[in-house]
Scaffold this motif. Structure first.
Motif, short mmCIF file in Angstrom:
data_model
loop_
_atom_site.label_atom_id
_atom_site.label_comp_id
_atom_site.label_asym_id
_atom_site.label_seq_id
_atom_site.Cartn_x
_atom_site.Cartn_y
_atom_site.Cartn_z
N VAL A 183 0.82 -1.22 0.00
CA VAL A 183 0.00 0.00 0.00
C VAL A 183 0.85 1.27 0.00
O VAL A 183 0.36 2.35 -0.32
CB VAL A 183 -0.98 0.02 1.20
CG1 VAL A 183 -1.96 -1.12 1.11
CG2 VAL A 183 -0.23 -0.01 2.53
N TYR A 184 2.14 1.15 0.36
CA TYR A 184 3.02 2.33 0.30
C TYR A 184 3.44 2.66 -1.13
O TYR A 184 3.71 3.82 -1.45
CB TYR A 184 4.31 2.10 1.11
CG TYR A 184 4.13 2.07 2.60
CD1 TYR A 184 2.92 2.44 3.21
CD2 TYR A 184 5.17 1.67 3.43
CE1 TYR A 184 2.77 2.39 4.58
CE2 TYR A 184 5.03 1.62 4.80
CZ TYR A 184 3.83 1.98 5.38
OH TYR A 184 3.69 1.94 6.74
N VAL A 240 -6.69 10.04 -5.29
CA VAL A 240 -5.96 10.45 -4.08
C VAL A 240 -5.97 9.33 -3.04
O VAL A 240 -4.96 9.04 -2.40
CB VAL A 240 -6.58 11.74 -3.50
CG1 VAL A 240 -5.98 12.06 -2.14
CG2 VAL A 240 -6.37 12.90 -4.45
N ILE A 241 -7.13 8.69 -2.87
CA ILE A 241 -7.22 7.59 -1.90
C ILE A 241 -6.28 6.46 -2.28
O ILE A 241 -5.54 5.93 -1.44
CB ILE A 241 -8.68 7.08 -1.82
CG1 ILE A 241 -9.58 8.15 -1.18
CG2 ILE A 241 -8.76 5.78 -1.03
CD1 ILE A 241 -11.05 7.80 -1.19
N GLY A 286 -1.97 4.64 1.74
CA GLY A 286 -0.96 3.80 2.37
C GLY A 286 0.14 4.59 3.03
O GLY A 286 0.54 4.31 4.17
N TRP A 287 0.63 5.62 2.34
CA TRP A 287 1.71 6.42 2.89
C TRP A 287 1.26 7.20 4.13
O TRP A 287 2.03 7.34 5.09
CB TRP A 287 2.22 7.38 1.81
CG TRP A 287 3.39 8.21 2.23
CD1 TRP A 287 3.38 9.52 2.58
CD2 TRP A 287 4.76 7.78 2.33
NE1 TRP A 287 4.65 9.94 2.89
CE2 TRP A 287 5.51 8.90 2.75
CE3 TRP A 287 5.40 6.55 2.10
CZ2 TRP A 287 6.89 8.83 2.95
CZ3 TRP A 287 6.77 6.50 2.31
CH2 TRP A 287 7.50 7.60 2.73
N SER A 288 0.03 7.68 4.12
CA SER A 288 -0.47 8.48 5.24
C SER A 288 -0.69 7.64 6.49
O SER A 288 -0.80 8.19 7.60
CB SER A 288 -1.78 9.17 4.86
OG SER A 288 -1.58 10.02 3.75
N THR A 289 -0.77 6.32 6.36
CA THR A 289 -0.97 5.47 7.54
C THR A 289 0.27 5.43 8.43
O THR A 289 0.16 5.03 9.60
CB THR A 289 -1.31 4.03 7.13
OG1 THR A 289 -0.25 3.50 6.30
CG2 THR A 289 -2.62 3.95 6.39
N ILE A 290 1.43 5.85 7.91
CA ILE A 290 2.67 5.77 8.69
C ILE A 290 2.52 6.54 10.00
O ILE A 290 2.91 6.06 11.07
CB ILE A 290 3.86 6.30 7.87
CG1 ILE A 290 4.13 5.38 6.68
CG2 ILE A 290 5.10 6.42 8.74
CD1 ILE A 290 5.21 5.88 5.76
#
Length: 315
Positions: A128-129, A183-184, A189-193
């Motif tokens: 997902v990243y 955008v989703i 994935g990156w924003s979940t960090i």
């Protein structure tokens, strides 16, 4: 008298201590220096050019000799029906992203946090990243290949259901949903960090105690996990509100076409068309400055509201 007698002796000592601290941490300051130079050169120095928002700027006359016109260009922002429509498009798209794209990484982080097998979790995270590292040119190119008239989706619809080609990319009603979905897919994935980092700090004993008390998975998420990341969510939401008039020029510009211009033209692309294509530099700068001021006001208001509800805020 006492203050004037002490200050001359104290002042040199104070500067000596500061110099010693700076010299002691000189290597850390060297690491920070490139970032400071980046913001100084590309963020702060260009602000000096904002003066042309208050002038009828001419390339031939330059910054100094162009005549002052005051708030003339800012008045045009609200007097021009085209600008009002562009502003509405910008706000609708921004709030759609806040409503659907902003919660997506929170939900993904909650789901990943419930995965107990570490190797499965790492694989999912890696997958997902990956979209984050693709440029918008690549993402929009892939979407175009799939959704164009002779694209994969239309070919499958025709092959399986006998449906005629659907012009997905030329349909005004689908323009904003497509942007939000892009955008989703790209950034969730990156924003979940950040949220996973916040969840990593939760004391495992809280979950063990909840299990001992008979709390199910949903109750543990509601009473332990969500409160643990509430402050992080609030801070990121405040920062997101600061860019509510910023939809991302590259993505929108690449998706625009004459069929969707009425619903897809936002402030970022409007500034490009006015400033670059039509050389209306003063008006384009006024629109950009207006965006920045509105973003600042929203950040301050949201931060104040967050503090009223007991959150820390960003300052």
């Amino acid at each position: 008298m006492l203050k004037s007698a002490i200050s001359p002796a104290v002042q040199p000592n104070r500067w000596i201590r500061i110099r010693k601290k700076v010299w002691k941490s000189r290597y850390m300051y060297l690491f920070v220096l490139p970032g400071l130079l980046y913001f100084l050169i590309y963020k702060y120095l260009p602000l000096l050019g904002s003066i042309i928002a208050f002038k009828d700027y001419s390339v031939f006359r330059g910054f100094q000799n162009s005549p002052w016109v005051g708030l003339k260009h800012f008045e045009r922002i609200f007097d021009n029906p085209e600008v009002v429509q562009v502003l509405v498009n910008t706000l609708v798209l921004s709030f759609l992203q806040i409503a659907f794209a902003f919660p997506a990484p929170i939900l993904l982080a909650l789901m990943l946090n419930e995965v107990r097998l570490e190797w499965v979790k790492r694989i999912i995270q890696s997958v997902v990243y990956l979209p984050h590292f693709l440029s918008w040119v690549v993402v929009v190119g892939v979407v175009t290949i799939f959704l164009r008239g002779e694209g994969l989706v239309n070919n499958l619809l025709g092959l399986w259901f006998g449906i005629e080609s659907i012009p997905f990319l030329q349909m005004p009603g689908l323009f904003k949903p497509l942007l939000v979905l892009e955008v989703i897919w790209k950034e969730t994935g990156w924003s979940t960090i950040i949220f996973l980092a916040a969840l990593a700090g939760v004391n495992p004993e809280l979950y063990e105690a909840a299990v001992a008390d008979g709390a199910g998975r949903l109750r543990r998420i509601w009473h332990i996990t969500l409160p643990a990341i509430r402050s992080t969510v609030v801070i990121l939401l405040i920062l997101r509100l600061g860019s509510v008039l910023d939809n991302g020029f590259e993505q929108v510009f690449l998706m625009l076409n004459p069929y969707v211009m009425d619903v897809g033209n936002v402030l970022d692309t409007y500034v490009y068309y006015k400033g670059i294509e039509q050389s209306d530099f003063s008006f384009a700068t006024a629109v950009g400055l207006f965006k920045s001021v509105v973003g600042l006001i929203l950040v301050i208001a949201a931060n104040h509201l967050a503090k009223r509800f007991g959150e820390d805020g960003i300052y």
